[in-house]
Enzyme design. Structure first.
Site, PDB file in Angstrom:
ATOM      1  N   GLU A   1       0.801  -1.150   0.024  1.00 53.38           N
ATOM      2  CA  GLU A   1      -0.109  -0.020  -0.034  1.00 53.38           C
ATOM      3  C   GLU A   1       0.792   1.150   0.154  1.00 53.38           C
ATOM      4  O   GLU A   1       0.534   2.253  -0.724  1.00 53.38           O
ATOM      5  CB  GLU A   1      -0.935   0.104   1.184  1.00 53.38           C
TER       6      GLU A   1
ATOM      7  N   ASN B   1       1.400   3.918  -3.020  1.00 48.09           N
ATOM      8  CA  ASN B   1       1.003   5.320  -2.816  1.00 48.09           C
ATOM      9  C   ASN B   1       2.202   6.181  -3.209  1.00 48.09           C
ATOM     10  O   ASN B   1       1.721   7.406  -4.048  1.00 48.09           O
ATOM     11  CB  ASN B   1       0.661   5.656  -1.422  1.00 48.09           C
TER      12      ASN B   1
ATOM     13  N   ARG C   1      -9.075   3.865  -7.927  1.00 50.93           N
ATOM     14  CA  ARG C   1      -8.581   3.533  -6.593  1.00 50.93           C
ATOM     15  C   ARG C   1      -9.586   3.632  -5.586  1.00 50.93           C
ATOM     16  O   ARG C   1     -10.733   4.232  -5.873  1.00 50.93           O
ATOM     17  CB  ARG C   1      -7.861   5.063  -6.345  1.00 50.93           C
TER      18      ARG C   1
HETATM   19  N1  LIG Z   1       2.960   9.143  -0.925  1.00 46.56           N
HETATM   20  C1  LIG Z   1       1.960  10.009  -1.318  1.00 46.56           C
HETATM   21  N2  LIG Z   1       2.067  11.110  -1.691  1.00 46.56           N
HETATM   22  C2  LIG Z   1       1.175  11.979  -2.094  1.00 46.56           C
HETATM   23  N3  LIG Z   1      -0.156  12.006  -1.748  1.00 46.56           N
HETATM   24  C3  LIG Z   1      -0.377  10.580  -1.138  1.00 46.56           C
HETATM   25  C4  LIG Z   1       0.494   9.481  -0.875  1.00 46.56           C
HETATM   26  N4  LIG Z   1       0.153   8.800  -0.339  1.00 46.56           N
HETATM   27  C5  LIG Z   1      -1.265   8.785   0.000  1.00 46.56           C
HETATM   28  N5  LIG Z   1      -1.724  10.029  -0.684  1.00 46.56           N
HETATM   29  C6  LIG Z   1      -2.784  10.881  -0.801  1.00 46.56           C
HETATM   30  O1  LIG Z   1      -3.726  10.240   0.247  1.00 46.56           O
HETATM   31  C7  LIG Z   1      -5.090   9.657  -0.494  1.00 46.56           C
HETATM   32  C8  LIG Z   1      -5.530   8.298   0.208  1.00 46.56           C
HETATM   33  O2  LIG Z   1      -4.510   7.234   0.230  1.00 46.56           O
HETATM   34  P1  LIG Z   1      -4.977   5.878   0.133  1.00 46.56           P
HETATM   35  O3  LIG Z   1      -3.918   4.981  -0.182  1.00 46.56           O
HETATM   36  O4  LIG Z   1      -5.626   5.644   1.295  1.00 46.56           O
HETATM   37  O5  LIG Z   1      -6.066   5.895  -1.019  1.00 46.56           O
HETATM   38  P2  LIG Z   1      -5.704   5.713  -2.711  1.00 46.56           P
HETATM   39  O6  LIG Z   1      -4.153   5.361  -2.774  1.00 46.56           O
HETATM   40  O7  LIG Z   1      -6.349   6.989  -3.382  1.00 46.56           O
HETATM   41  O8  LIG Z   1      -6.455   4.153  -3.153  1.00 46.56           O
HETATM   42  P3  LIG Z   1      -6.071   2.826  -2.725  1.00 46.56           P
HETATM   43  O9  LIG Z   1      -4.965   2.638  -1.768  1.00 46.56           O
HETATM   44  O10 LIG Z   1      -7.351   2.178  -2.182  1.00 46.56           O
HETATM   45  O11 LIG Z   1      -5.840   2.306  -4.280  1.00 46.56           O
HETATM   46  C9  LIG Z   1      -4.622   9.342  -1.992  1.00 46.56           C
HETATM   47  O12 LIG Z   1      -5.561   9.417  -2.739  1.00 46.56           O
HETATM   48  C10 LIG Z   1      -3.551  10.614  -2.227  1.00 46.56           C
HETATM   49  O13 LIG Z   1      -4.342  11.666  -2.452  1.00 46.56           O
HETATM   50 MG   LIG Z   2      -3.203   3.820  -2.101  1.00 47.78          MG
END
Ligand SMILES: Nc1ncnc2c1ncn2[C@@H]1O[C@H](COP(=O)(O)OP(=O)(O)OP(=O)(O)O)[C@@H](O)[C@H]1O
Ligand SMILES: [Mg+2]
Lengths: 115, 148
Positions: B50, B54, B108
């Site tokens: 995860e 990200n 996502r």
């Molecule tokens: N490393 C990162 N850099 C910039 N923004 C981030 C980062 N990690 C997370 N985010 C932000 O936080 C939000 C939530 O992250 P999360 O992993 O919970 O969901 P997602 O990645 O959008 O979906 P999923 O993980 O279910 O595929 C993301 O949509 C993004 O906007």
């Molecule tokens: Mg994610």
């Protein structure tokens, strides 16, 4: 990935044979959408027997396919889901849309018994 | 000595999606020395996947960058830091909410942080816009087993 279409039941079964993450999802998505569009199945089944890993990318990918099949009035379900992956599914609430069915391939045994 | 750790490893790799499995498998094999259960290994692999995903999707938005992982092993726990020098997160509380995603068009589900939080024992997210994001996760291994 193994694909099987049963004309009589209009059932498309997609057996995923690799770990499901952001990397592998692109490929799985493409092939699944192609098969869905040529068959327009009433029932789409994802067989998880050979899936040993899945992260949230898999949730998004499955919801996408669920939406596509729903547009033609089809239903989506899962079979042979292992406990570690079931845990990811349970957290996401996605099982309300895409339920886990009993494992038909193994004499009606419950999913939990087939690991 | 407080916080003394028993083993440590650092990893740096390019933000290519094919490195997602490399990253989670490498961390899992490093953790193996704590003799974790199959379930603990699965939890750690999922959480690492995860965080790394990200960095690739959100931090670097599919452009090339460096992802760093630092792991420290303590007597019966592991601490994993995963960081990027990417875009950063504007509102961390919002980002951590279940089902929140800034990229719904990419299918996502917004479950990444929720999974990290519940599969690990601790999750800390630090981020500075335009500078980068660091996710720190801890997990106790073999709860209930006493070490000499
Ligand atoms: N490393 C990162 N850099 C910039 N923004 C981030 C980062 N990690 C997370 N985010 C932000 O936080 C939000 C939530 O992250 P999360 O992993 O919970 O969901 P997602 O990645 O959008 O979906 P999923 O993980 O279910 O595929 C993301 O949509 C993004 O906007
Ligand atoms: Mg994610």
């Amino acid at each position: 990935m193994q694909v099987d279409y049963n004309k009589k039941d209009k059932q498309l079964t997609i057996k995923i044979t690799e770990e499901i993450d952001h990397h592998s999802c692109e490929k799985i998505k493409k092939r699944a959408d192609y098969e869905i569009q040529i068959h327009l199945p009433k029932k789409l089944v994802f067989d998880f027997e050979n899936v040993n890993f899945m992260d949230s990318s898999g949730i998004g990918m499955l919801i996408g396919r669920y939406k596509l099949v729903s547009m033609f009035g089809g239903k989506t379900s899962l079979i042979n889901v292992k406990p570690a992956i079931k845990k990811v599914f349970e957290m996401s609430g996605v099982l309300k849309l895409i339920p886990i069915e009993e494992n038909k391939n193994m004499g009606g045994a419950k999913v939990e018994e087939c690991i | 000595m407080k916080n003394a750790y028993e083993n440590e490893m650092k990893l740096e790799f390019l933000s290519k999606s094919c490195n997602e499995s490399f990253a989670r498998i490498t961390v899992a094999s490093f953790v193996a020395q704590l003799d974790p259960t199959i379930e603990e290994i699965a939890d750690i692999k999922t959480a690492v996947s995860e965080a790394v995903t990200n960095c690739i999707i959100h931090g670097y938005e599919d452009k090339e960058g460096i992802i760093k992982i630092e792991c420290k092993i303590f007597a019966n726990s592991i601490k994993i830091e995963i960081s990027d020098n990417g875009k950063g997160i504007d509102d961390i509380e919002q980002a951590k909410q279940a089902l929140y995603t800034s990229k719904p068009e990419q299918e996502r589900s917004g479950m990444g942080f929720t999974i990290m939080e519940s599969f690990m024992d601790e999750l800390k997210v630090e981020s500075v816009l335009g500078v980068g994001t660091k996710v720190t996760m801890k997990k106790i291994i073999n709860k209930g087993v006493t070490y000499v």
